[in-house]
Design a protein around this motif. Structure first.
Motif, PDB file in Angstrom:
ATOM      1  N   ALA A   9       0.839  -1.196   0.000  1.00 37.83           N
ATOM      2  CA  ALA A   9       0.000   0.000   0.000  1.00 37.83           C
ATOM      3  C   ALA A   9       0.878   1.252   0.000  1.00 37.83           C
ATOM      4  CB  ALA A   9      -0.922  -0.002   1.219  1.00 37.83           C
ATOM      5  N   SER A  10       0.695   2.104  -0.991  1.00 38.26           N
ATOM      6  CA  SER A  10       1.398   3.400  -1.085  1.00 38.26           C
ATOM      7  C   SER A  10       2.906   3.246  -1.121  1.00 38.26           C
ATOM      8  CB  SER A  10       0.993   4.317   0.079  1.00 38.26           C
ATOM      9  OG  SER A  10      -0.398   4.521   0.101  1.00 38.26           O
ATOM     10  N   LYS A  11       3.400   2.143  -1.683  1.00 38.63           N
ATOM     11  CA  LYS A  11       4.839   1.946  -1.887  1.00 38.63           C
ATOM     12  C   LYS A  11       5.111   1.937  -3.391  1.00 38.63           C
ATOM     13  CE  LYS A  11       5.225   0.942   2.559  1.00 38.63           C
ATOM     14  NZ  LYS A  11       3.799   0.693   2.864  1.00 38.63           N
ATOM     15  N   PHE A  12       6.254   2.460  -3.793  1.00 36.43           N
ATOM     16  CA  PHE A  12       6.547   2.627  -5.212  1.00 36.43           C
ATOM     17  C   PHE A  12       7.892   1.994  -5.562  1.00 36.43           C
ATOM     18  CE2 PHE A  12       3.535   5.899  -4.144  1.00 36.43           C
ATOM     19  CZ  PHE A  12       2.709   5.958  -5.245  1.00 36.43           C
ATOM     20  N   LEU A  13       7.942   1.440  -6.774  1.00 33.61           N
ATOM     21  CA  LEU A  13       9.157   0.837  -7.321  1.00 33.61           C
ATOM     22  C   LEU A  13       9.644   1.683  -8.490  1.00 33.61           C
ATOM     23  CD1 LEU A  13       8.110  -1.724  -5.736  1.00 33.61           C
ATOM     24  CD2 LEU A  13       9.079  -3.076  -7.601  1.00 33.61           C
ATOM     25  N   ALA A  14      10.888   2.112  -8.432  1.00 36.60           N
ATOM     26  CA  ALA A  14      11.511   2.813  -9.552  1.00 36.60           C
ATOM     27  C   ALA A  14      12.236   1.783 -10.404  1.00 36.60           C
ATOM     28  CB  ALA A  14      12.475   3.878  -9.054  1.00 36.60           C
ATOM     29  N   THR A  15      11.758   1.580 -11.629  1.00 35.01           N
ATOM     30  CA  THR A  15      12.317   0.577 -12.524  1.00 35.01           C
ATOM     31  C   THR A  15      12.789   1.254 -13.810  1.00 35.01           C
ATOM     32  OG1 THR A  15      10.283   0.089 -13.766  1.00 35.01           O
ATOM     33  CG2 THR A  15      10.548  -0.982 -11.615  1.00 35.01           C
ATOM     34  N   PRO A  16      13.571   0.570 -14.628  1.00 34.20           N
ATOM     35  CA  PRO A  16      13.943   1.139 -15.924  1.00 34.20           C
ATOM     36  C   PRO A  16      12.745   1.448 -16.813  1.00 34.20           C
ATOM     37  CG  PRO A  16      15.387  -0.684 -15.361  1.00 34.20           C
ATOM     38  CD  PRO A  16      14.299  -0.677 -14.340  1.00 34.20           C
ATOM     39  N   ARG A  17      11.595   0.857 -16.513  1.00 37.08           N
ATOM     40  CA  ARG A  17      10.369   1.116 -17.271  1.00 37.08           C
ATOM     41  C   ARG A  17       9.577   2.291 -16.716  1.00 37.08           C
ATOM     42  NH1 ARG A  17      10.073  -1.320 -22.276  1.00 37.08           N
ATOM     43  NH2 ARG A  17      11.208  -3.278 -22.160  1.00 37.08           N
ATOM     44  N   GLY A  18      10.005   2.846 -15.599  1.00 35.91           N
ATOM     45  CA  GLY A  18       9.274   3.930 -14.956  1.00 35.91           C
ATOM     46  C   GLY A  18       9.035   3.603 -13.495  1.00 35.91           C
ATOM     47  N   THR A  19       8.375   4.506 -12.800  1.00 35.04           N
ATOM     48  CA  THR A  19       8.060   4.328 -11.387  1.00 35.04           C
ATOM     49  C   THR A  19       6.604   3.910 -11.261  1.00 35.04           C
ATOM     50  OG1 THR A  19       9.689   5.991 -10.747  1.00 35.04           O
ATOM     51  CG2 THR A  19       7.995   5.437  -9.130  1.00 35.04           C
ATOM     52  N   PHE A  20       6.362   2.803 -10.571  1.00 39.12           N
ATOM     53  CA  PHE A  20       5.028   2.234 -10.461  1.00 39.12           C
ATOM     54  C   PHE A  20       4.735   1.926  -8.999  1.00 39.12           C
ATOM     55  CE2 PHE A  20       6.810   1.075 -14.537  1.00 39.12           C
ATOM     56  CZ  PHE A  20       5.810   1.412 -15.437  1.00 39.12           C
ATOM     57  N   GLU A  21       3.457   2.022  -8.643  1.00 36.74           N
ATOM     58  CA  GLU A  21       3.042   1.564  -7.332  1.00 36.74           C
ATOM     59  C   GLU A  21       3.123   0.041  -7.298  1.00 36.74           C
ATOM     60  OE1 GLU A  21      -0.598   2.230  -4.108  1.00 36.74           O
ATOM     61  OE2 GLU A  21      -0.858   2.794  -6.206  1.00 36.74           O
ATOM     62  N   MET A  22       3.468  -0.499  -6.158  1.00 36.89           N
ATOM     63  CA  MET A  22       3.623  -1.951  -6.066  1.00 36.89           C
ATOM     64  C   MET A  22       2.350  -2.682  -6.470  1.00 36.89           C
ATOM     65  SD  MET A  22       5.918  -2.884  -2.729  1.00 36.89           S
ATOM     66  CE  MET A  22       7.651  -2.424  -2.611  1.00 36.89           C
ATOM     67  N   ARG A  23       1.205  -2.112  -6.140  1.00 37.44           N
ATOM     68  CA  ARG A  23      -0.053  -2.797  -6.452  1.00 37.44           C
ATOM     69  C   ARG A  23      -0.348  -2.818  -7.949  1.00 37.44           C
ATOM     70  NH1 ARG A  23      -4.375  -1.626  -1.554  1.00 37.44           N
ATOM     71  NH2 ARG A  23      -3.102  -2.595   0.074  1.00 37.44           N
ATOM     72  N   PHE A  24       0.391  -2.037  -8.733  1.00 37.41           N
ATOM     73  CA  PHE A  24       0.220  -2.079 -10.184  1.00 37.41           C
ATOM     74  C   PHE A  24       0.528  -3.469 -10.728  1.00 37.41           C
ATOM     75  CE2 PHE A  24       2.628  -2.023 -14.164  1.00 37.41           C
ATOM     76  CZ  PHE A  24       1.663  -1.564 -15.051  1.00 37.41           C
ATOM     77  N   PHE A  25       1.467  -4.164 -10.086  1.00 34.37           N
ATOM     78  CA  PHE A  25       1.919  -5.448 -10.604  1.00 34.37           C
ATOM     79  C   PHE A  25       0.979  -6.595 -10.242  1.00 34.37           C
ATOM     80  CE2 PHE A  25       5.656  -2.763 -10.051  1.00 34.37           C
ATOM     81  CZ  PHE A  25       6.263  -2.892 -11.280  1.00 34.37           C
ATOM     82  N   PHE A  26      -0.024  -6.325  -9.408  1.00 33.77           N
ATOM     83  CA  PHE A  26      -0.975  -7.378  -9.027  1.00 33.77           C
ATOM     84  C   PHE A  26      -2.210  -7.261  -9.923  1.00 33.77           C
ATOM     85  CE2 PHE A  26       1.678  -6.723  -5.372  1.00 33.77           C
ATOM     86  CZ  PHE A  26       1.889  -8.001  -4.884  1.00 33.77           C
ATOM     87  N   THR A  27      -2.386  -8.218 -10.818  1.00 32.80           N
ATOM     88  CA  THR A  27      -3.509  -8.199 -11.743  1.00 32.80           C
ATOM     89  C   THR A  27      -4.153  -9.576 -11.779  1.00 32.80           C
ATOM     90  OG1 THR A  27      -2.077  -8.764 -13.626  1.00 32.80           O
ATOM     91  CG2 THR A  27      -2.443  -6.427 -13.188  1.00 32.80           C
ATOM     92  N   VAL A  28      -5.431  -9.585 -12.153  1.00 32.79           N
ATOM     93  CA  VAL A  28      -6.159 -10.850 -12.236  1.00 32.79           C
ATOM     94  C   VAL A  28      -5.725 -11.614 -13.472  1.00 32.79           C
ATOM     95  CG1 VAL A  28      -8.126  -9.905 -11.002  1.00 32.79           C
ATOM     96  CG2 VAL A  28      -8.051  -9.741 -13.479  1.00 32.79           C
ATOM     97  N   ALA A  29      -5.940 -12.912 -13.435  1.00 35.38           N
ATOM     98  CA  ALA A  29      -5.560 -13.779 -14.544  1.00 35.38           C
ATOM     99  C   ALA A  29      -6.733 -13.984 -15.487  1.00 35.38           C
ATOM    100  CB  ALA A  29      -5.075 -15.126 -14.013  1.00 35.38           C
ATOM    101  N   ILE A  30      -6.449 -13.940 -16.776  1.00 33.09           N
ATOM    102  CA  ILE A  30      -7.445 -14.216 -17.815  1.00 33.09           C
ATOM    103  C   ILE A  30      -7.019 -15.492 -18.524  1.00 33.09           C
ATOM    104  CG2 ILE A  30      -8.473 -13.392 -19.960  1.00 33.09           C
ATOM    105  CD1 ILE A  30      -8.128 -10.574 -18.928  1.00 33.09           C
ATOM    106  N   ALA A  31      -7.924 -16.443 -18.587  1.00 33.29           N
ATOM    107  CA  ALA A  31      -7.591 -17.766 -19.108  1.00 33.29           C
ATOM    108  C   ALA A  31      -7.161 -17.697 -20.563  1.00 33.29           C
ATOM    109  CB  ALA A  31      -8.794 -18.701 -18.956  1.00 33.29           C
ATOM    110  N   SER A  32      -6.299 -18.626 -20.921  1.00 28.22           N
ATOM    111  CA  SER A  32      -5.838 -18.734 -22.302  1.00 28.22           C
ATOM    112  C   SER A  32      -6.822 -19.583 -23.102  1.00 28.22           C
ATOM    113  CB  SER A  32      -4.441 -19.355 -22.344  1.00 28.22           C
ATOM    114  OG  SER A  32      -4.041 -19.597 -23.666  1.00 28.22           O
ATOM    115  N   ALA A  33      -7.041 -19.194 -24.344  1.00 33.11           N
ATOM    116  CA  ALA A  33      -7.990 -19.919 -25.196  1.00 33.11           C
ATOM    117  C   ALA A  33      -7.444 -21.265 -25.651  1.00 33.11           C
ATOM    118  CB  ALA A  33      -8.361 -19.063 -26.407  1.00 33.11           C
TER     119      ALA A  33
END
Length: 517
Positions: free
Chosen positions: A418-442
Motif C-alpha cells: 500500500a502506497s509503496k513505489f518501485l523505480a524501474t527502468p520502465r518507470g516508477t510504479f506503485e507496487m499494487r500495479f503489478f498485481f492483476t487478475v488472470a485471464i484464461a488462455s484460449a
C-alpha cells in the motif's frame, strides 16, 4: 414432606447462582500498543512514516536523527544495520560514537536474479535514483548539471497575488482579491459562491462579484479564477472572440459532449456533424486546468521506496532507496549522561520508557525495511517479463501467491504494497500495479494479465482505419485468435475503463473528420 422437598430445590437453585472462583489457563493473542503501531508502520507511505518519526523524535529525547554522527550497535543487537556515514559493514561496532544505529540508515538490501537466455539486448538502459535536489559543489569531478541552475516555476498563489495587484485597485477591492487567491485550488478554480464568500468577509456581494469579474477578464492565464470547467472554457473563448451562441450551447451541455452524444448536440446547436467536430477540435485546444502551469506550495515529490536496476549478471538488482528511509538513532551517550545524574523515581521510569520506545522504533524500522525489500524482490522475480518487454510481459499475480512464496500472511503483503513505489527502468510504479487478475488462455497455455489484455485492446483500436472500426465482438474474436479467452462483455468493460468510446461513436468521429478534411 412436599414443603421440605420444595425448600431443598430452592436452596439448590440459590447455590447454583452463587459466585465461584476458578483458575483456568488459556492462550490468546493480545494486541499491545507497540504491536499495533508496528503493523501500522508497514502500511505507512514515505511521507506518513517521516511525519511519524518526527513526532516520535519530539516526544522522545533518546531518539536522534542520523546525519553525520557516528553510531554503535545497541546491546540488544539488530541484524543488517549500518551506521550513518560510517565506513563499516552492517553489524560492526563503532567505538567513537554514542548512538545506536537504526536499520533505516540506507543499509543495502540487494537481490540478484538469474539472467535471461537471450542476452538482454532489448532490455532498457539502466536507471538509478536522482538527487538533483541536493546541494553539490561546482568543480572538477562533480556531477553538477546545467539543469540545476534552472529556476523553478512560480507558485500558483504567488502568480495570482501578482495578478490581483495589477488588476485591482488598492483598498477593499484588492483585499477581496487577495482573499480569493487563498481559495484557489490546484486547477486555478475559485469554487465559491459570491453570497457566501461575501458573508464570510463581511462585505457586500456586489463588491465580490465586481472584483471577480475584473480578475476573470484580465488575469492570465485565461480561465484563472473560474468557478467551474464551463466557466473556465468560456473565459478562454471570450478572450479569443470565439464565444458565440453555438459555443454557449455546447458549453452549457458538457455532459453530452463527454458522452459523445453528437445527435443531441446537433439538435441543440443546429450544426451538422462536420461543424460539430470543428467545435470539438477548438474546445480541445483550450486549457481546462490553467493552474497546472505553476508549482504548488506544499507539493510533495514522489519518492520511490525501492529502486530496481540491471545487475551485472543480467538479472535485476533490488535495493531500498536511502532517500525514502528515515535515519533514526538511539542516543546512548545522552542516556549514560542522564543516568549518571541524580534522578527521581519518576524520572528513572520516564527514561526507561523512552529507552524501550526508542529501541522498539529502531527494530520496527529495520523489520519494515527488510519486509519491503523481501516483497519487492519477489515481485521483481515474478515480473521479469514486464521489466524486459514492457506491459505485454506483465504476468498475472495475486497477493496470496506472493504471500505463499515468501512465507508471510496475505494481509501483510497488502499492507506492505500500500502506497509503496518501485523505480524501474520502465518507470516508477506503485507496487499494487503489478498485481492483476488472470485471464484464461484460449488454447490452454499460460494465463494472461488483465493489464496486458487492456494494452492489447487499445493497440487493436489504435490500428483501426476508415470503414474498419472493430466492434466489441470483433475485438473479442481477434483476442481469441491470439489465445486470450475473453467475453464481449469483458471487452466492453475494459474498453470503458480505458476511456475509449464505443464502435458507433468512433465510426461517427471518423466520418466527421473525413467530411471536415
Amino acid at each position: 414432606m412436599a414443603a421440605a422437598i420444595q425448600t431443598k430445590v430452592s436452596v439448590r437453585r440459590l447455590m447454583a447462582l452463587t459466585a465461584k472462583l476458578h483458575m483456568r489457563q488459556t492462550q490468546s493473542l493480545v494486541m499491545t500498543p507497540q504491536l499495533l503501531q508496528s503493523i501500522r508502520l508497514l502500511q505507512y507511505s514515505h511521507f506518513e512514516l517521516k511525519a511519524f518519526v518526527e513526532t516520535e523524535m519530539e516526544r522522545n529525547p533518546l531518539i536522534a536523527e542520523a546525519d553525520t554522527a557516528a553510531a554503535e550497535i545497541a546491546p540488544e543487537g539488530l541484524d543488517g544495520l549500518a551506521a550513518a556515514g560510517a565506513e563499516k559493514n552492517p553489524g560492526e561496532d563503532l567505538e567513537d560514537g554514542g548512538l545506536t544505529g537504526a536499520a533505516s540508515d540506507g543499509a543495502a538490501f540487494e537481490s540478484g536474479f538469474a539472467g535471461r537466455e537471450d542476452g538482454g539486448d532489448d532490455r532498457p538502459a539502466q536507471s538509478g535514483p536522482s538527487r538533483r535536489g541536493e546541494a553539490r559543489p561546482v568543480g572538477a569531478g562533480s556531477d553538477f548539471g546545467i539543469e540545476d541552475l534552472a529556476d523553478s516555476r512560480p507558485s500558483l498563489h504567488a502568480h495570482a497575488r501578482g495578478e490581483v495587484a495589477d488588476a485591482l485597485a488598492p483598498g477593499l477591492e484588492r483585499k477581496i482579491g487577495e482573499a480569493m487567491v487563498e481559495l484557489l485550488d490546484e486547477c486555478g478554480y475559485l469554487r465559491i459562491t459570491p453570497d457566501s464568500f461575501a458573508a464570510d468577509l463581511g462585505v457586500a456581494a456586489t463588491d465580490v462579484e465586481a472584483a471577480l469579474a475584473i480578475l476573470q477578464r484580465e488575469a492570465t492565464p485565461p480561465g484563472l479564477f473560474a468557478r467551474d470547467l464551463a466557466e473556465c472554457l468560456t473565459l478562454q473563448l471570450q478572450r479569443q472572440g470565439r464565444f458565440d451562441p453555438v459555443m454557449r450551447a455546447v458549453l452549457a451541455h458538457l455532459d453530452l459532449l463527454a458522452r459523445r452524444d453528437f445527435a443531441a448536440l446537433r439538435r441543440l446547436t443546429g450544426e451538422d456533424e462536420a461543424g460539430l467536430m470543428d467545435i470539438l477540435a477548438e474546445i480541445r485546444c483550450l486549457d481546462p486546468k490553467p493552474g497546472h502551469a505553476f508549482d504548488h506550495e506544499g507539493f510533495e515529490t514522489l519518492i520511490p521506496d525501492v529502486i530496481v536496476t540491471e545487475a551485472p549478471d543480467g538479472g535485476w538488482r533490488v535495493e531500498l532507496n536511502p532517500d525514502a528511509l528515515p535515519r533514526v538513532l538511539v542516543d546512548n551517550a545522552y542516556l549514560r549522561t542522564v543516568r549518571g545524574g541524580c534522578l527521581s523515581d519518576d524520572d528513572r521510569a520516564f527514561i526507561g520508557e523512552c529507552q524501550q520506545s526508542a529501541n522498539w522504533l529502531v527494530r520496527s524500522l529495520d523489520h519494515r525495511a527488510k519486509t519491503i525489500v523481501k516483497v519487492a524482490s519477489e515481485i521483481v522475480r515474478r515480473q521479469d517479463g514486464f521489466l524486459t518487454h514492457g506491459i505485454k510481459g506483465l504476468k498475472p499475480m495475486t497477493l496470496m501467491a506472493v504471500a505463499e512464496a515468501i512465507g508471510m500472511h496475505e494481509s501483510t503483503i497488502s499492507r506492505v504494497t500500500a502506497s509503496k513505489f518501485l523505480a524501474t527502468p520502465r518507470g516508477t510504479f506503485e507496487m499494487r500495479f503489478f498485481f492483476t487478475v488472470a485471464i484464461a488462455s484460449a488454447n490452454g497455455g499460460d494465463a494472461h494479465s488483465a493489464e496486458t489484455v487492456k494494452h492489447r485492446i487499445k493497440a487493436l483500436i489504435d490500428t483501426e482505419s476508415q470503414g474498419k472500426v472493430m466492434s466489441d465482438d470483433d475485438i473479442a474474436a481477434a483476442l481469441n485468435k491470439e489465445g486470450v479467452d475473453l467475453a464481449r462483455r469483458t471487452v466492453a468493460k475494459y474498453r470503458e475503463a480505458l476511456g475509449i468510446p464505443s464502435s458507433i461513436q468512433r465510426r461517427r468521429e471518423m466520418n466527421a473528420r473525413r467530411l471536415a478534411s
